[in-house]
Design a protein around this motif. Structure first.
Motif, PDB file in Angstrom:
ATOM      1  N   ASP A  86       0.859  -1.180   0.000  1.00 25.38           N
ATOM      2  CA  ASP A  86       0.000   0.000   0.000  1.00 25.38           C
ATOM      3  C   ASP A  86       0.899   1.234   0.000  1.00 25.38           C
ATOM      4  OD1 ASP A  86      -2.518  -1.379   0.097  1.00 25.38           O
ATOM      5  OD2 ASP A  86      -2.109  -1.833   2.204  1.00 25.38           O
ATOM      6  N   LEU A  87       0.775   2.050  -1.034  1.00 22.69           N
ATOM      7  CA  LEU A  87       1.688   3.161  -1.253  1.00 22.69           C
ATOM      8  C   LEU A  87       1.013   4.493  -0.905  1.00 22.69           C
ATOM      9  CD1 LEU A  87       3.056   2.127  -4.773  1.00 22.69           C
ATOM     10  CD2 LEU A  87       3.673   1.219  -2.519  1.00 22.69           C
ATOM     11  N   PRO A  88       1.565   5.242   0.054  1.00 17.03           N
ATOM     12  CA  PRO A  88       1.071   6.591   0.332  1.00 17.03           C
ATOM     13  C   PRO A  88       1.649   7.566  -0.698  1.00 17.03           C
ATOM     14  CG  PRO A  88       2.810   6.012   1.871  1.00 17.03           C
ATOM     15  CD  PRO A  88       2.611   4.814   0.995  1.00 17.03           C
ATOM     16  N   LEU A  89       0.986   7.680  -1.833  1.00 12.91           N
ATOM     17  CA  LEU A  89       1.573   8.370  -2.984  1.00 12.91           C
ATOM     18  C   LEU A  89       1.915   9.826  -2.714  1.00 12.91           C
ATOM     19  CD1 LEU A  89      -0.278   7.071  -6.167  1.00 12.91           C
ATOM     20  CD2 LEU A  89       1.828   6.258  -5.121  1.00 12.91           C
ATOM     21  N   ALA A  90       1.235  10.449  -1.747  1.00 15.24           N
ATOM     22  CA  ALA A  90       1.535  11.855  -1.452  1.00 15.24           C
ATOM     23  C   ALA A  90       3.004  12.047  -1.105  1.00 15.24           C
ATOM     24  CB  ALA A  90       0.648  12.352  -0.315  1.00 15.24           C
ATOM     25  N   GLN A  91       3.646  11.024  -0.565  1.00 17.74           N
ATOM     26  CA  GLN A  91       5.067  11.146  -0.209  1.00 17.74           C
ATOM     27  C   GLN A  91       5.934  11.397  -1.444  1.00 17.74           C
ATOM     28  OE1 GLN A  91       6.330   7.796   2.133  1.00 17.74           O
ATOM     29  NE2 GLN A  91       4.758   8.115   3.701  1.00 17.74           N
ATOM     30  N   ALA A  92       5.489  10.889  -2.590  1.00 21.00           N
ATOM     31  CA  ALA A  92       6.270  11.078  -3.813  1.00 21.00           C
ATOM     32  C   ALA A  92       6.184  12.507  -4.333  1.00 21.00           C
ATOM     33  CB  ALA A  92       5.799  10.101  -4.884  1.00 21.00           C
ATOM     34  N   ARG A  93       5.254  13.273  -3.835  1.00 25.03           N
ATOM     35  CA  ARG A  93       5.123  14.663  -4.290  1.00 25.03           C
ATOM     36  C   ARG A  93       5.871  15.632  -3.377  1.00 25.03           C
ATOM     37  NH1 ARG A  93      -0.803  14.924  -7.235  1.00 25.03           N
ATOM     38  NH2 ARG A  93      -0.589  12.863  -8.221  1.00 25.03           N
ATOM     39  N   ASP A  94       6.423  15.105  -2.325  1.00 26.54           N
ATOM     40  CA  ASP A  94       7.262  15.907  -1.431  1.00 26.54           C
ATOM     41  C   ASP A  94       8.708  15.542  -1.716  1.00 26.54           C
ATOM     42  OD1 ASP A  94       8.606  17.224   0.544  1.00 26.54           O
ATOM     43  OD2 ASP A  94       7.788  16.039   2.202  1.00 26.54           O
ATOM     44  N   LYS A  95       9.399  16.412  -2.418  1.00 24.11           N
ATOM     45  CA  LYS A  95      10.759  16.118  -2.865  1.00 24.11           C
ATOM     46  C   LYS A  95      11.829  16.652  -1.904  1.00 24.11           C
ATOM     47  CE  LYS A  95       9.162  14.286  -6.680  1.00 24.11           C
ATOM     48  NZ  LYS A  95       9.157  12.808  -6.863  1.00 24.11           N
ATOM     49  N   PHE A  96      11.422  17.168  -0.769  1.00 24.79           N
ATOM     50  CA  PHE A  96      12.400  17.668   0.198  1.00 24.79           C
ATOM     51  C   PHE A  96      12.953  16.522   1.039  1.00 24.79           C
ATOM     52  CE2 PHE A  96      10.348  21.702  -0.735  1.00 24.79           C
ATOM     53  CZ  PHE A  96      11.427  22.578  -0.729  1.00 24.79           C
ATOM     54  N   ILE A  97      14.272  16.489   1.199  1.00 31.79           N
ATOM     55  CA  ILE A  97      14.904  15.495   2.067  1.00 31.79           C
ATOM     56  C   ILE A  97      15.537  16.161   3.290  1.00 31.79           C
ATOM     57  CG2 ILE A  97      15.250  13.736   0.303  1.00 31.79           C
ATOM     58  CD1 ILE A  97      18.125  14.782  -0.045  1.00 31.79           C
ATOM     59  N   SER A  98      15.495  17.468   3.312  1.00 26.09           N
ATOM     60  CA  SER A  98      15.849  18.248   4.497  1.00 26.09           C
ATOM     61  C   SER A  98      15.189  19.609   4.321  1.00 26.09           C
ATOM     62  CB  SER A  98      17.362  18.405   4.671  1.00 26.09           C
ATOM     63  OG  SER A  98      17.850  19.441   3.839  1.00 26.09           O
ATOM     64  N   GLU A  99      15.305  20.440   5.317  1.00 23.19           N
ATOM     65  CA  GLU A  99      14.692  21.758   5.227  1.00 23.19           C
ATOM     66  C   GLU A  99      15.219  22.539   4.023  1.00 23.19           C
ATOM     67  OE1 GLU A  99      14.259  25.849   7.942  1.00 23.19           O
ATOM     68  OE2 GLU A  99      15.310  24.076   8.731  1.00 23.19           O
ATOM     69  N   HIS A 100      16.449  22.259   3.634  1.00 23.06           N
ATOM     70  CA  HIS A 100      17.095  23.050   2.589  1.00 23.06           C
ATOM     71  C   HIS A 100      17.421  22.256   1.323  1.00 23.06           C
ATOM     72  CE1 HIS A 100      17.511  26.271   5.509  1.00 23.06           C
ATOM     73  NE2 HIS A 100      18.076  25.430   6.347  1.00 23.06           N
ATOM     74  N   ASN A 101      16.995  21.003   1.259  1.00 18.67           N
ATOM     75  CA  ASN A 101      17.388  20.165   0.125  1.00 18.67           C
ATOM     76  C   ASN A 101      16.185  19.517  -0.545  1.00 18.67           C
ATOM     77  OD1 ASN A 101      19.927  19.806   2.223  1.00 18.67           O
ATOM     78  ND2 ASN A 101      20.512  20.100   0.088  1.00 18.67           N
ATOM     79  N   HIS A 102      16.141  19.685  -1.852  1.00 18.23           N
ATOM     80  CA  HIS A 102      15.057  19.196  -2.694  1.00 18.23           C
ATOM     81  C   HIS A 102      15.715  18.367  -3.794  1.00 18.23           C
ATOM     82  CE1 HIS A 102      11.948  19.410  -5.841  1.00 18.23           C
ATOM     83  NE2 HIS A 102      11.079  19.841  -4.932  1.00 18.23           N
ATOM     84  N   VAL A 103      15.304  17.119  -3.963  1.00 18.67           N
ATOM     85  CA  VAL A 103      16.061  16.211  -4.829  1.00 18.67           C
ATOM     86  C   VAL A 103      16.079  16.642  -6.289  1.00 18.67           C
ATOM     87  CG1 VAL A 103      15.801  14.197  -3.325  1.00 18.67           C
ATOM     88  CG2 VAL A 103      14.077  14.636  -5.106  1.00 18.67           C
ATOM     89  N   HIS A 104      15.123  17.430  -6.703  1.00 21.27           N
ATOM     90  CA  HIS A 104      15.134  17.901  -8.083  1.00 21.27           C
ATOM     91  C   HIS A 104      15.606  19.344  -8.204  1.00 21.27           C
ATOM     92  CE1 HIS A 104      12.090  14.566  -9.364  1.00 21.27           C
ATOM     93  NE2 HIS A 104      13.329  14.127  -9.256  1.00 21.27           N
ATOM     94  N   GLN A 105      15.195  20.210  -7.303  1.00 15.44           N
ATOM     95  CA  GLN A 105      15.604  21.611  -7.403  1.00 15.44           C
ATOM     96  C   GLN A 105      17.090  21.808  -7.122  1.00 15.44           C
ATOM     97  OE1 GLN A 105      12.972  23.818  -4.824  1.00 15.44           O
ATOM     98  NE2 GLN A 105      11.166  23.344  -6.053  1.00 15.44           N
TER      99      GLN A 105
END
Length: 271
Positions: A245-264
């Protein structure tokens, strides 16, 4: 956004036995629906088997988009209200073939992806696809598709992620090979890495069953947006049905820290 139930059913299609493979796939789709799955993923070349002797043999069992296999999968998707993702040997024009995957929605919409990166002797049989992995806006989330060796090209997986995929579905046939004792198959590790660096769920459905001297990893896996397995992720060379069961909303949050976004955080001008 609610959770999405996904099933990967690891099966053993028989080479060039399309009737058997259709029956096997129908049973798997019905079984997934009975478990409440909204998406079921089946192996690469589920319809035909994989280890063809030559292009002529593959052509003899190939099907077009109106063939009996996709017609069956469409009927089941509609009847059961389930999204079907599965591989088939597609007949193109001028006698050409593609190693393809279909994503079929319950309303009958069909999306086809043709494998762009061919592995080994596939290059002697198939014409590579020239289109990026499709992103399908389904009723249950944004789903992308690719096939097996495509997963080993990080730029290709990144395309699906940048397009906005919540879930990447990948029919695969991973040939088994030597690896150090106690190590997991590298194919699984790469799936986990791709999921983590993109914060995207990935469901990769492998096969089992010896075919013309080839054995398979049997490494079907469903991975979360942090790159951790939710199901599978081991070499299991038998039939298995993975459920997650996948909580897909997690895939729309690309932040891995307060200052880091895996795509930006990417700096393509430097690459």
């Amino acid at each position: 956004m609610n959770t999405l139930r996904v099933v990967c059913h690891q099966l053993a299609p028989r080479i060039a036995d399309v009737e058997h493979n259709r029956a096997l796939s129908a049973e798997a789709i019905r079984g997934a629906a009975a478990l409440g799955a909204q998406v079921v993923v089946l192996p690469e070349l589920m319809q035909s088997g994989y280890v063809f002797n030559d292009r002529h043999e593959a052509l003899a069992v190939s099907e077009d988009l109106d063939g009996p296999t996709l017609t069956l999968w469409k009927a089941l998707a509609s009847e059961l209200g389930i999204i079907v993702v599965a591989g088939f040997c597609e007949r193109l024009d001028a006698g050409r073939l593609a190693n393809s995957a279909a994503l079929i929605e319950p309303d009958g919409r069909l999306t086809v992806y043709r494998k762009a990166h061919l592995w080994g002797r596939e290059k002697l049989i198939f014409t590579p696809g020239n289109e990026p992995p499709p992103l399908v806006e389904t009723a249950v989330g944004r789903i992308a598709m690719m096939i097996c060796y495509d997963l080993e090209l990080p730029e290709w997986v990144r395309l699906a992620a940048l397009a906005g995929a919540d879930l990447l579905c990948a029919p695969v046939n991973w040939p088994d090979g030597p690896r150090p004792a106690d190590e997991r198959p590298a194919e699984i590790v790469r799936v986990q890495a791709n999921a983590a660096v993109n914060r995207m769920f990935i469901a990769a459905c492998d096969r089992h069953g010896e075919e013309r001297g080839v054995n398979w990893v049997g490494g079907s896996v469903i991975v979360d947006a942090d790159g951790y397995p939710l199901a599978g992720a081991v070499s299991h060379q038998k039939e298995q049905r993975l459920v997650a069961d996948l909580p897909l909303a997690q895939a729309r949050d690309k932040f891995i820290s307060e200052h880091n976004h895996v795509h930006q955080d990417r700096r393509p001008v430097l690459y």
